[in-house]
Design an enzyme around this catalytic site. Structure first.
Site, PDB file in Angstrom:
ATOM      1  N   GLY A   1       0.789  -1.229   0.000  1.00  0.00           N
ATOM      2  CA  GLY A   1       0.000   0.000   0.000  1.00  0.00           C
ATOM      3  C   GLY A   1       0.820   1.278   0.000  1.00  0.00           C
ATOM      4  O   GLY A   1       0.350   2.311   0.479  1.00  0.00           O
ATOM      5  N   SER A   2       2.028   1.243  -0.578  1.00  0.00           N
ATOM      6  CA  SER A   2       2.799   2.491  -0.607  1.00  0.00           C
ATOM      7  C   SER A   2       2.152   3.513  -1.548  1.00  0.00           C
ATOM      8  O   SER A   2       2.222   4.710  -1.302  1.00  0.00           O
ATOM      9  CB  SER A   2       4.263   2.235  -0.982  1.00  0.00           C
ATOM     10  OG  SER A   2       4.379   1.858  -2.327  1.00  0.00           O
TER      11      SER A   2
ATOM     12  N   MET B   1      -4.141  -7.134  -6.694  1.00  0.00           N
ATOM     13  CA  MET B   1      -3.692  -8.196  -7.584  1.00  0.00           C
ATOM     14  C   MET B   1      -4.800  -9.180  -7.957  1.00  0.00           C
ATOM     15  O   MET B   1      -4.611 -10.397  -7.864  1.00  0.00           O
ATOM     16  CB  MET B   1      -2.492  -8.916  -6.941  1.00  0.00           C
ATOM     17  CG  MET B   1      -1.314  -7.995  -6.681  1.00  0.00           C
ATOM     18  SD  MET B   1      -0.875  -6.966  -8.101  1.00  0.00           S
ATOM     19  CE  MET B   1       0.864  -7.273  -8.215  1.00  0.00           C
TER      20      MET B   1
ATOM     21  N   HIS C   1       0.362   0.656 -13.002  1.00  0.00           N
ATOM     22  CA  HIS C   1       1.106  -0.538 -13.422  1.00  0.00           C
ATOM     23  C   HIS C   1       2.593  -0.204 -13.496  1.00  0.00           C
ATOM     24  O   HIS C   1       2.964   0.838 -14.040  1.00  0.00           O
ATOM     25  CB  HIS C   1       0.596  -1.016 -14.783  1.00  0.00           C
ATOM     26  CG  HIS C   1       1.289  -2.255 -15.241  1.00  0.00           C
ATOM     27  ND1 HIS C   1       1.029  -3.488 -14.674  1.00  0.00           N
ATOM     28  CD2 HIS C   1       2.266  -2.450 -16.148  1.00  0.00           C
ATOM     29  CE1 HIS C   1       1.813  -4.393 -15.238  1.00  0.00           C
ATOM     30  NE2 HIS C   1       2.585  -3.789 -16.127  1.00  0.00           N
TER      31      HIS C   1
ATOM     32  N   ASP D   1      -4.419  -4.581 -18.186  1.00  0.00           N
ATOM     33  CA  ASP D   1      -3.519  -3.427 -18.335  1.00  0.00           C
ATOM     34  C   ASP D   1      -3.574  -2.813 -19.733  1.00  0.00           C
ATOM     35  O   ASP D   1      -2.550  -2.387 -20.277  1.00  0.00           O
ATOM     36  CB  ASP D   1      -2.069  -3.814 -17.969  1.00  0.00           C
ATOM     37  CG  ASP D   1      -1.968  -4.311 -16.533  1.00  0.00           C
ATOM     38  OD1 ASP D   1      -2.652  -3.741 -15.659  1.00  0.00           O
ATOM     39  OD2 ASP D   1      -1.217  -5.270 -16.291  1.00  0.00           O
TER      40      ASP D   1
ATOM     41  N   THR E   1       9.025   4.996  -6.864  1.00  0.00           N
ATOM     42  CA  THR E   1       9.169   6.423  -6.552  1.00  0.00           C
ATOM     43  C   THR E   1       8.385   7.277  -7.551  1.00  0.00           C
ATOM     44  O   THR E   1       7.730   8.255  -7.181  1.00  0.00           O
ATOM     45  CB  THR E   1      10.668   6.822  -6.614  1.00  0.00           C
ATOM     46  OG1 THR E   1      11.370   5.967  -5.733  1.00  0.00           O
ATOM     47  CG2 THR E   1      10.896   8.258  -6.223  1.00  0.00           C
TER      48      THR E   1
HETATM   49  C1  GAR Z   1       3.102  -1.305  -7.467  1.00  0.00           C
HETATM   50  O1  GAR Z   1       4.385  -1.325  -8.051  1.00  0.00           O
HETATM   51  C2  GAR Z   1       2.030  -1.407  -8.518  1.00  0.00           C
HETATM   52  O2  GAR Z   1       2.347  -0.710  -9.693  1.00  0.00           O
HETATM   53  C3  GAR Z   1       2.010  -2.896  -8.758  1.00  0.00           C
HETATM   54  O3  GAR Z   1       2.088  -3.447  -7.478  1.00  0.00           O
HETATM   55  C4  GAR Z   1       2.867  -2.579  -6.650  1.00  0.00           C
HETATM   56  C5  GAR Z   1       2.083  -2.308  -5.385  1.00  0.00           C
HETATM   57  O4  GAR Z   1       2.868  -1.570  -4.482  1.00  0.00           O
HETATM   58  N1  GAR Z   1       0.824  -3.310  -9.454  1.00  0.00           N
HETATM   59  C6  GAR Z   1       0.818  -4.275 -10.372  1.00  0.00           C
HETATM   60  O5  GAR Z   1       1.801  -4.939 -10.649  1.00  0.00           O
HETATM   61  C7  GAR Z   1      -0.516  -4.512 -11.033  1.00  0.00           C
HETATM   62  N2  GAR Z   1      -0.368  -5.351 -12.180  1.00  0.00           N
HETATM   63  P1  GAR Z   1       2.191  -0.862  -3.237  1.00  0.00           P
HETATM   64  O6  GAR Z   1       1.268  -1.895  -2.581  1.00  0.00           O
HETATM   65  O7  GAR Z   1       3.347  -0.512  -2.355  1.00  0.00           O
HETATM   66  O8  GAR Z   1       1.445   0.348  -3.729  1.00  0.00           O
END
Ligand code: GAR
Length: 218
Positions: free
Chosen positions: A15-16, A93, A112, A148, A175
């Site tokens: 969840g960043s 996901m 993405h 996507d 980032t």
């Molecule tokens: C992020 O890099 C997002 O782009 C990716 O999962 C990560 C979640 O990070 N999403 C995918 O790959 C979707 N196909 P987070 O939980 O720290 O926001």
């Protein structure tokens, strides 16, 4: 503050991106507030982040449902109850079905970790490393029925270093995700995005610093 439009954020993990959205909202950079954080995983750290900010959370475990449509119908019910005008997938996901898409037409965004249409699906940074590209990045797009494939709102690019690991590249991309996702949400909530076919046009894009980045330093 509380009469601002509600954003529902769906997470499966850390969840960043959610945190970046909450922070931007609290700083007043987004004309909306996160009013629901929903996860398909009870142990997603994103839920913890939400609780710290007093944001209501919900868990809808996909394993409890007979099929994808039934799971999506429950998501729709919970999101509708929050009054959300915008749904943001942030590391959520699960592949969603038309049941979900049609409930919120043109009101679902996704982030993405690749420059779409390259490297869709899971493990975007690993796919980019395997392919050997020199640049990768991230994409915020409207969700459509493909994986996507929806209309692109914003992208940012990062260099790929020869000694990168999946983790180091993913971190560099993340980032940039934290920079462009709140920006895309702001544009949406300000009513500045128009979708025509595949293309999104942005009112006043030329006035946004860094809206499209070219020739980044390697
Ligand atoms: C992020 O890099 C997002 O782009 C990716 O999962 C990560 C979640 O990070 N999403 C995918 O790959 C979707 N196909 P987070 O939980 O720290 O926001």
């Amino acid at each position: 503050m509380n009469d601002r439009p509600v954003i529902a954020v769906l997470v499966s993990g850390s969840g960043s991106n959610l945190q970046a959205i909450i922070d931007a909202s609290e700083r007043g950079e987004i004309p909306g507030r996160v009013g629901l954080v929903l996860s398909n995983k009870a142990d997603a750290f994103g839920l913890e982040r939400a609780r710290k900010h007093g944001i209501p959370t919900a868990v809808v475990d996909h394993k409890m449902f007979a099929g994808r449509e039934a799971f999506d119908a429950k998501l729709v019910e919970v999101i509708r109850a929050s009054g959300a005008v915008l749904v943001c997938l942030a590391g959520f996901m699960r592949v969603v079905t038309p049941v979900f898409l049609r409930a919120f037409p043109h009101r679902i965004l996704n982030i993405h970790p690749a420059l779409l249409p390259s490297f869709p699906g899971t493990h975007g940074p690993a796919q980019a490393l395997r392919y050997g590209v020199r640049f990768s990045g991230c994409t915020v797009h409207f969700l459509d029925e493909g994986v996507d494939t929806g209309p692109v709102i914003a992208q940012a690019i990062v260099p790929v270093h020869e000694d990168d690991t999946e983790e180091s590249l993913a971190a560099r991309i993340l980032t940039e995700e934290h920079r462009i996702y709140p920006m895309a949400i702001r544009l949406f909530l300000e009513g500045r995005l128009t979708i025509e076919g595949r293309k999104v046009t942005t009112k006043g894009a030329e006035k946004i610093p860094d809206f499209s980045r070219r020739n980044p330093d390697a």
